[in-house]
Design a protein around this motif. Sequence first.
Motif, PDB file in Angstrom:
ATOM      1  N   ALA A 177       0.853  -1.189   0.000  1.00 52.86           N
ATOM      2  CA  ALA A 177       0.000   0.000   0.000  1.00 52.86           C
ATOM      3  C   ALA A 177       0.887   1.236   0.000  1.00 52.86           C
ATOM      4  O   ALA A 177       2.036   1.193   0.467  1.00 52.86           O
ATOM      5  N   GLN A 214      -9.646   0.119   6.465  1.00 53.15           N
ATOM      6  CA  GLN A 214      -9.145   0.846   5.294  1.00 53.15           C
ATOM      7  C   GLN A 214      -9.940   0.505   4.032  1.00 53.15           C
ATOM      8  O   GLN A 214     -10.310   1.377   3.260  1.00 53.15           O
ATOM      9  N   GLY A 238      -7.889  -7.416  18.041  1.00 49.36           N
ATOM     10  CA  GLY A 238      -7.618  -7.641  19.458  1.00 49.36           C
ATOM     11  C   GLY A 238      -8.312  -6.688  20.387  1.00 49.36           C
ATOM     12  O   GLY A 238      -8.711  -7.047  21.493  1.00 49.36           O
ATOM     13  N   LEU A 239      -8.492  -5.420  19.955  1.00 51.91           N
ATOM     14  CA  LEU A 239      -9.131  -4.421  20.823  1.00 51.91           C
ATOM     15  C   LEU A 239     -10.542  -4.075  20.342  1.00 51.91           C
ATOM     16  O   LEU A 239     -11.165  -3.137  20.846  1.00 51.91           O
ATOM     17  N   GLN A 294      -3.054  -7.772  23.864  1.00 50.22           N
ATOM     18  CA  GLN A 294      -4.205  -7.518  22.998  1.00 50.22           C
ATOM     19  C   GLN A 294      -4.117  -8.286  21.680  1.00 50.22           C
ATOM     20  O   GLN A 294      -5.011  -8.195  20.850  1.00 50.22           O
ATOM     21  N   ARG A 295      -3.034  -9.028  21.485  1.00 46.72           N
ATOM     22  CA  ARG A 295      -2.851  -9.798  20.262  1.00 46.72           C
ATOM     23  C   ARG A 295      -3.207 -11.265  20.473  1.00 46.72           C
ATOM     24  O   ARG A 295      -2.730 -11.874  21.435  1.00 46.72           O
ATOM     25  N   VAL A 296      -3.987 -11.820  19.565  1.00 46.54           N
ATOM     26  CA  VAL A 296      -4.266 -13.257  19.598  1.00 46.54           C
ATOM     27  C   VAL A 296      -3.001 -13.975  19.128  1.00 46.54           C
ATOM     28  O   VAL A 296      -2.366 -13.541  18.160  1.00 46.54           O
ATOM     29  N   TRP A 298      -0.932 -16.777  17.212  1.00 39.98           N
ATOM     30  CA  TRP A 298      -1.272 -17.542  15.999  1.00 39.98           C
ATOM     31  C   TRP A 298      -1.291 -19.039  16.255  1.00 39.98           C
ATOM     32  O   TRP A 298      -2.058 -19.771  15.613  1.00 39.98           O
ATOM     33  N   GLY A 317      -3.923 -10.498   4.747  1.00 41.31           N
ATOM     34  CA  GLY A 317      -3.222  -9.329   5.299  1.00 41.31           C
ATOM     35  C   GLY A 317      -4.082  -8.538   6.251  1.00 41.31           C
ATOM     36  O   GLY A 317      -5.068  -9.048   6.765  1.00 41.31           O
ATOM     37  N   GLN A 320       0.527  -5.872   9.133  1.00 43.69           N
ATOM     38  CA  GLN A 320       0.829  -6.204  10.525  1.00 43.69           C
ATOM     39  C   GLN A 320       0.594  -7.694  10.785  1.00 43.69           C
ATOM     40  O   GLN A 320       1.412  -8.373  11.405  1.00 43.69           O
TER      41      GLN A 320
HETATM   42  N1  LIG Z   1      -1.805  -5.418  -1.204  1.00 40.13           N
HETATM   43  C1  LIG Z   1      -2.263  -6.361  -0.423  1.00 40.13           C
HETATM   44  O1  LIG Z   1      -2.097  -7.538  -0.658  1.00 40.13           O
HETATM   45  C2  LIG Z   1      -3.029  -5.957   0.779  1.00 40.13           C
HETATM   46  C3  LIG Z   1      -3.804  -6.928   1.434  1.00 40.13           C
HETATM   47  C4  LIG Z   1      -4.472  -6.542   2.591  1.00 40.13           C
HETATM   48  C5  LIG Z   1      -4.349  -5.234   3.054  1.00 40.13           C
HETATM   49  N2  LIG Z   1      -3.621  -4.347   2.364  1.00 40.13           N
HETATM   50  C6  LIG Z   1      -3.467  -2.985   2.854  1.00 40.13           C
HETATM   51  O2  LIG Z   1      -2.790  -3.055   4.118  1.00 40.13           O
HETATM   52  C7  LIG Z   1      -3.236  -1.988   4.936  1.00 40.13           C
HETATM   53  C8  LIG Z   1      -3.686  -2.559   6.263  1.00 40.13           C
HETATM   54  O3  LIG Z   1      -2.580  -3.150   6.892  1.00 40.13           O
HETATM   55  P1  LIG Z   1      -2.280  -2.889   8.433  1.00 40.13           P
HETATM   56  O4  LIG Z   1      -0.948  -3.455   8.734  1.00 40.13           O
HETATM   57  O5  LIG Z   1      -2.526  -1.450   8.701  1.00 40.13           O
HETATM   58  O6  LIG Z   1      -3.450  -3.640   9.162  1.00 40.13           O
HETATM   59  P2  LIG Z   1      -3.868  -5.155   9.379  1.00 40.13           P
HETATM   60  O7  LIG Z   1      -2.693  -6.052   9.480  1.00 40.13           O
HETATM   61  O8  LIG Z   1      -4.937  -5.477   8.398  1.00 40.13           O
HETATM   62  O9  LIG Z   1      -4.567  -5.015  10.776  1.00 40.13           O
HETATM   63  C9  LIG Z   1      -3.880  -4.535  11.894  1.00 40.13           C
HETATM   64  C10 LIG Z   1      -4.837  -4.526  13.063  1.00 40.13           C
HETATM   65  O10 LIG Z   1      -5.275  -5.851  13.284  1.00 40.13           O
HETATM   66  C11 LIG Z   1      -5.367  -6.130  14.636  1.00 40.13           C
HETATM   67  N3  LIG Z   1      -4.467  -7.247  14.934  1.00 40.13           N
HETATM   68  C12 LIG Z   1      -3.232  -7.429  14.423  1.00 40.13           C
HETATM   69  N4  LIG Z   1      -2.708  -8.554  14.891  1.00 40.13           N
HETATM   70  C13 LIG Z   1      -3.613  -9.089  15.703  1.00 40.13           C
HETATM   71  C14 LIG Z   1      -3.652 -10.252  16.478  1.00 40.13           C
HETATM   72  N5  LIG Z   1      -2.622 -11.112  16.513  1.00 40.13           N
HETATM   73  N6  LIG Z   1      -4.751 -10.499  17.209  1.00 40.13           N
HETATM   74  C15 LIG Z   1      -5.806  -9.666  17.161  1.00 40.13           C
HETATM   75  N7  LIG Z   1      -5.827  -8.542  16.461  1.00 40.13           N
HETATM   76  C16 LIG Z   1      -4.741  -8.249  15.725  1.00 40.13           C
HETATM   77  C17 LIG Z   1      -4.917  -4.922  15.376  1.00 40.13           C
HETATM   78  O11 LIG Z   1      -6.095  -4.306  15.827  1.00 40.13           O
HETATM   79  P3  LIG Z   1      -6.170  -3.668  17.287  1.00 40.13           P
HETATM   80  O12 LIG Z   1      -5.241  -2.501  17.233  1.00 40.13           O
HETATM   81  O13 LIG Z   1      -7.600  -3.333  17.449  1.00 40.13           O
HETATM   82  O14 LIG Z   1      -5.686  -4.698  18.216  1.00 40.13           O
HETATM   83  C18 LIG Z   1      -4.218  -4.069  14.359  1.00 40.13           C
HETATM   84  O15 LIG Z   1      -4.418  -2.716  14.548  1.00 40.13           O
HETATM   85  C19 LIG Z   1      -4.355  -1.319   4.207  1.00 40.13           C
HETATM   86  O16 LIG Z   1      -3.816  -0.169   3.595  1.00 40.13           O
HETATM   87  C20 LIG Z   1      -4.772  -2.311   3.166  1.00 40.13           C
HETATM   88  O17 LIG Z   1      -5.302  -1.695   2.030  1.00 40.13           O
HETATM   89  C21 LIG Z   1      -2.944  -4.667   1.249  1.00 40.13           C
END
Ligand SMILES: NC(=O)c1ccc[n+]([C@@H]2O[C@H](COP(=O)([O-])OP(=O)(O)OC[C@H]3O[C@@H](n4cnc5c(N)ncnc54)[C@H](OP(=O)(O)O)[C@@H]3O)[C@@H](O)[C@H]2O)c1
Length: 400
Positions: A177, A214, A238-239, A294-296, A298, A317, A320
């Motif tokens: 992204a 997003q 998680g939250l 707050q993280r599950v 894996w 994805g 994160q």
């Molecule tokens: N190009 C691609 O292939 C692709 C695919 C998917 C997404 N994307 C892009 O990636 C971006 C999103 O990525 P990101 O890194 O910001 O977010 P993400 O990985 O989708 O989500 C992160 C959120 O997930 C929750 N989380 C993470 N690990 C966790 C766990 N182990 N247990 C429970 N909850 C967990 C957390 O929420 P809490 O803070 O509430 O705990 C954290 O804030 C977007 O821009 C999207 O468009 C791209």
Amino acid sequence: MAEHEQFMRRAVELARSVWGTTHPNPMVGAVIVESSATDSEAPGTILAEGATSPDGGPHAERVALNAWREDEPHYGATPHTTLYVTMEPCSTEGRTGACTDAIIASGIRRVVVGTLDPNPAHAGRGIDILREAGIEVMTGILEAECRGLNIIFNHWITTHTPLFAAKTATTLDGRIACRTGDSRWITGEVARADVMRWRRLFPAIAVGAGTVMQDNPRLTSRIEGEEEWCPIRFVFDGLLSTASRLSTRGLPALYTDEFKHRTIVVTTPHGGLGYVRQLRERGVQVWVLPSPTQRVGWAEFRQKCAGEQIFGVYIEGGAQILSQLLREAQIDYLFSYQAPMLFGDDRAKPMMRGLRTERLGQAVRLAEPLHTILGDDVLTRGRVVYPNDLSLDETVFSHG
Ligand SMILES: NC(=O)c1ccc[n+]([C@@H]2O[C@H](COP(=O)([O-])OP(=O)(O)OC[C@H]3O[C@@H](n4cnc5c(N)ncnc54)[C@H](OP(=O)(O)O)[C@@H]3O)[C@@H](O)[C@H]2O)c1
């Protein structure tokens, strides 16, 4: 050999015709062929075909044998009848009876097999039983293709845990992204249509809360000419920040659409019981898994999926989630779609990070990678192999 490959290719096609419908069984195809008694050069004729029935029904060999039996004028094995089957016939009673028994009873004298049963407890047993009954058996025809039909089954039967497959769509410099989060669409239509096929194969999809906020994705499989299909849709949150939107604006589609009962929010006891109740009242499922943070974890999620008989999870994805999985060596298989574009921006989101790779020998690799050109994009996929000395960069995730 060319003729064997031709009929095995047809068996592979039949196996693919039941794509995603046979869990926990593998997708298998079978073809019964009659060769000419007088002219060994003449092409054989297909007498009957079969593919694995959905939901634990008869196996491909039995489906083909039954179809043949019902075709009176052509029924009855001769020394020139051959059964082609993509996977070694089963030799255990199971729900449907051993296929080896059915083949022996049919009088067929030659069997051509694509790949052995991946279950180490059974591999080769079906072949031995057929040979002991005086049947000629050939193995290894289009082996890689036949084995590759069943990445989920092969993993489940050898590890008793679900296949965790990560999917990424990246630029040539590995970004998923832009710095603003803009990521729709990095890959083109053909690659995105391919993702739909894999969504149809996997029993479940997973994304992180960040991706839901997003992109507000639907996470169904939409294939032209087929009914929309909804796998189980896991949201890692998680939250419960996605749920906090329940009382404000714009609910995610995953919590409101007609498939919302197929959405499972995966959270921790730190997310707030009030939100858990609200989600459940809406008909959305919630798994609250024990976790000190707050993280599950894996590994805990994998164990829970195994207990619920969820055989494979396609993890889309974002960054994160994928980075955590990589650091915990929890990605079993990778689908990496790469588009011919570059961001060249340090602040654009990288696909995965958090490892400390000091030597090439420490690289995470794909075993037997497959490359497919999809329009302008390329898909590289394969089983993930971790180095013995996987090393973490603790500066990246110091906050967990
Ligand atoms: N190009 C691609 O292939 C692709 C695919 C998917 C997404 N994307 C892009 O990636 C971006 C999103 O990525 P990101 O890194 O910001 O977010 P993400 O990985 O989708 O989500 C992160 C959120 O997930 C929750 N989380 C993470 N690990 C966790 C766990 N182990 N247990 C429970 N909850 C967990 C957390 O929420 P809490 O803070 O509430 O705990 C954290 O804030 C977007 O821009 C999207 O468009 C791209």
